[in-house]
Design a protein around this motif. Structure first.
Motif, PDB file in Angstrom:
ATOM      1  N   PHE A   1     -89.615   4.084 -95.048  1.00 41.92           N
ATOM      2  CA  PHE A   1     -88.279   2.915 -95.181  1.00 41.92           C
ATOM      3  C   PHE A   1     -86.847   3.286 -94.427  1.00 41.92           C
ATOM      4  O   PHE A   1     -86.575   4.580 -94.753  1.00 41.92           O
ATOM      5  N   THR A   2     -86.660   2.394 -93.730  1.00 46.60           N
ATOM      6  CA  THR A   2     -85.312   2.577 -93.527  1.00 46.60           C
ATOM      7  C   THR A   2     -84.258   1.336 -93.722  1.00 46.60           C
ATOM      8  O   THR A   2     -84.604   0.062 -93.689  1.00 46.60           O
ATOM      9  N   ALA A   3     -83.275   1.715 -94.339  1.00 54.78           N
ATOM     10  CA  ALA A   3     -82.196   0.729 -94.737  1.00 54.78           C
ATOM     11  C   ALA A   3     -80.928   0.738 -93.684  1.00 54.78           C
ATOM     12  O   ALA A   3     -80.480   1.659 -93.312  1.00 54.78           O
ATOM     13  N   GLN A   4     -80.623  -0.503 -93.214  1.00 53.92           N
ATOM     14  CA  GLN A   4     -79.502  -0.761 -92.401  1.00 53.92           C
ATOM     15  C   GLN A   4     -78.478  -1.408 -92.841  1.00 53.92           C
ATOM     16  O   GLN A   4     -78.833  -2.547 -93.370  1.00 53.92           O
ATOM     17  N   VAL A   5     -77.367  -1.131 -92.740  1.00 52.43           N
ATOM     18  CA  VAL A   5     -76.205  -2.194 -93.308  1.00 52.43           C
ATOM     19  C   VAL A   5     -75.310  -2.259 -92.059  1.00 52.43           C
ATOM     20  O   VAL A   5     -74.884  -1.185 -91.467  1.00 52.43           O
ATOM     21  N   ASP A   6     -75.010  -3.621 -91.951  1.00 47.62           N
ATOM     22  CA  ASP A   6     -74.012  -3.840 -90.836  1.00 47.62           C
ATOM     23  C   ASP A   6     -72.870  -4.764 -91.429  1.00 47.62           C
ATOM     24  O   ASP A   6     -73.032  -5.809 -91.564  1.00 47.62           O
ATOM     25  N   LYS A   7     -71.883  -3.922 -91.900  1.00 49.30           N
ATOM     26  CA  LYS A   7     -70.824  -4.729 -92.858  1.00 49.30           C
ATOM     27  C   LYS A   7     -70.027  -5.602 -92.015  1.00 49.30           C
ATOM     28  O   LYS A   7     -69.608  -6.641 -92.541  1.00 49.30           O
ATOM     29  N   SER A   8     -69.999  -5.319 -90.643  1.00 48.49           N
ATOM     30  CA  SER A   8     -69.130  -6.255 -89.769  1.00 48.49           C
ATOM     31  C   SER A   8     -69.939  -7.659 -89.430  1.00 48.49           C
ATOM     32  O   SER A   8     -69.257  -8.891 -89.357  1.00 48.49           O
ATOM     33  N   SER A   9     -71.299  -7.691 -89.713  1.00 43.29           N
ATOM     34  CA  SER A   9     -71.912  -8.945 -89.474  1.00 43.29           C
ATOM     35  C   SER A   9     -72.414  -9.624 -90.952  1.00 43.29           C
ATOM     36  O   SER A   9     -72.787 -10.529 -91.066  1.00 43.29           O
TER      37      SER A   9
ATOM     38  N   SER B   1     -80.552  -4.854 -93.712  1.00 46.58           N
ATOM     39  CA  SER B   1     -82.226  -4.764 -93.396  1.00 46.58           C
ATOM     40  C   SER B   1     -82.765  -3.670 -94.233  1.00 46.58           C
ATOM     41  O   SER B   1     -82.355  -2.645 -94.399  1.00 46.58           O
ATOM     42  N   LEU B   2     -84.176  -3.827 -94.330  1.00 45.51           N
ATOM     43  CA  LEU B   2     -85.013  -2.917 -94.614  1.00 45.51           C
ATOM     44  C   LEU B   2     -86.137  -2.965 -93.689  1.00 45.51           C
ATOM     45  O   LEU B   2     -86.833  -3.979 -93.720  1.00 45.51           O
ATOM     46  N   PHE B   3     -86.460  -1.865 -93.363  1.00 46.86           N
ATOM     47  CA  PHE B   3     -87.524  -1.717 -92.335  1.00 46.86           C
ATOM     48  C   PHE B   3     -88.729  -0.930 -92.938  1.00 46.86           C
ATOM     49  O   PHE B   3     -88.486   0.161 -93.600  1.00 46.86           O
ATOM     50  N   ILE B   4     -90.031  -1.392 -93.011  1.00 46.77           N
ATOM     51  CA  ILE B   4     -91.052  -0.723 -93.535  1.00 46.77           C
ATOM     52  C   ILE B   4     -91.968  -0.271 -92.087  1.00 46.77           C
ATOM     53  O   ILE B   4     -92.700  -1.246 -91.747  1.00 46.77           O
TER      54      ILE B   4
ATOM     55  N   VAL C   1     -92.290  -3.900 -90.767  1.00 40.88           N
ATOM     56  CA  VAL C   1     -91.969  -4.921 -91.463  1.00 40.88           C
ATOM     57  C   VAL C   1     -90.496  -4.932 -91.334  1.00 40.88           C
ATOM     58  O   VAL C   1     -89.786  -3.974 -91.666  1.00 40.88           O
ATOM     59  N   SER C   2     -89.750  -6.246 -91.241  1.00 43.18           N
ATOM     60  CA  SER C   2     -88.149  -6.331 -91.282  1.00 43.18           C
ATOM     61  C   SER C   2     -87.874  -7.257 -92.179  1.00 43.18           C
ATOM     62  O   SER C   2     -88.333  -8.525 -92.073  1.00 43.18           O
TER      63      SER C   2
END
Lengths: 112, 115
Positions: free
Chosen positions: A61-69, A73-76, A19-20
């Motif tokens: 769970f994986t959390a991803q942050v892209d501050k430039s964009s 996101s949270l991936f399950i 899941v995204s």
């Protein structure tokens, strides 16, 4: 335009799917990013807390942050029926006086 | 697990009654919050506090009032309940020391029904 945008869903996936979940934001001052899980009629429960860009993993769970964009996101992975809940993103800046800004939440259903 | 507690969990009360929703946290957090959330809807900040003797109104106008006499306690009061106050009320806390803001921890909520 709201400060934090999140697709409200509902999102239905089969058990075992990846899941995204995503949020976009407009305030470049945000530095702290959180994901909460909220079951029906309960308070939000903190899942992930991250600072600045990059990835953070905790079990499935994986959390991803892209501050430039301005995109988080949270991936399950290997989703389970027990993951069925509403997922809220939240963020805040370094300013002591600034309060958290929450997304409206995405309702997720994982079907057995 | 977060150490923040709300009582009661459920409350059904008649119109015109005065009610107080209790919130206590044992984490020593300085900042505390009250949010209102209708079923399936967004969180709305109604009150917050930076610490003892500090109370501020949130983004959503509310007829409720709050007090912060002790660090750990942040009760919310409705002087005269109305059916329009029917909602879920969520209390939260966070730490703001050391130049950064920590994540917010939530209680389980109080589901209020005014009949």
């Amino acid at each position: 335009q709201k400060e934090v945008e999140q697709d409200p869903g509902p999102l239905s996936v089969p058990e075992g799917a990846i899941v995204s979940l995503n949020c976009t934001y407009s305030n470049s001052a945000f530095q702290y990013f959180m994901w909460y899980r909220q079951y029906s009629r309960k308070g939000p429960e903190l899942l992930m807390y991250t600072y600045s860009s990059g990835n953070k993993e905790d079990g499935r769970f994986t959390a991803q942050v892209d501050k430039s964009s301005k995109y988080i996101s949270l991936f399950i992975r290997d989703s389970q029926p027990s993951d069925s809940a509403t997922y809220l993103c939240a963020m805040s800046g370094r300013n002591y006086g600034q309060n958290f800004v929450f997304g409206p939440g995405t309702r997720l259903s994982v079907l057995p | 697990e977060a150490d923040i507690y709300q009582t009661p969990r459920y409350l059904v009360i008649g119109t015109g009654k005065k009610i107080t929703l209790e919130c206590s946290q044992t984490m020593g957090h300085d900042k505390m919050y009250w949010y209102q959330q209708d079923p399936g809807m967004e969180l709305h900040l109604i009150h917050y506090s930076y610490g003892v003797n500090s109370t501020e109104k949130g983004d959503l106008s509310s007829e409720s009032t709050v007090s912060r006499i002790r660090t750990e306690h942040f009760p919310l009061t409705l002087e005269s309940a109305r059916p329009s106050h029917t909602s879920q009320y969520l209390c939260a806390s966070s730490e703001t020391g050391r130049g950064r803001i920590t994540e917010a921890f939530f209680g389980q909520g109080t589901r209020l029904t005014v009949v």
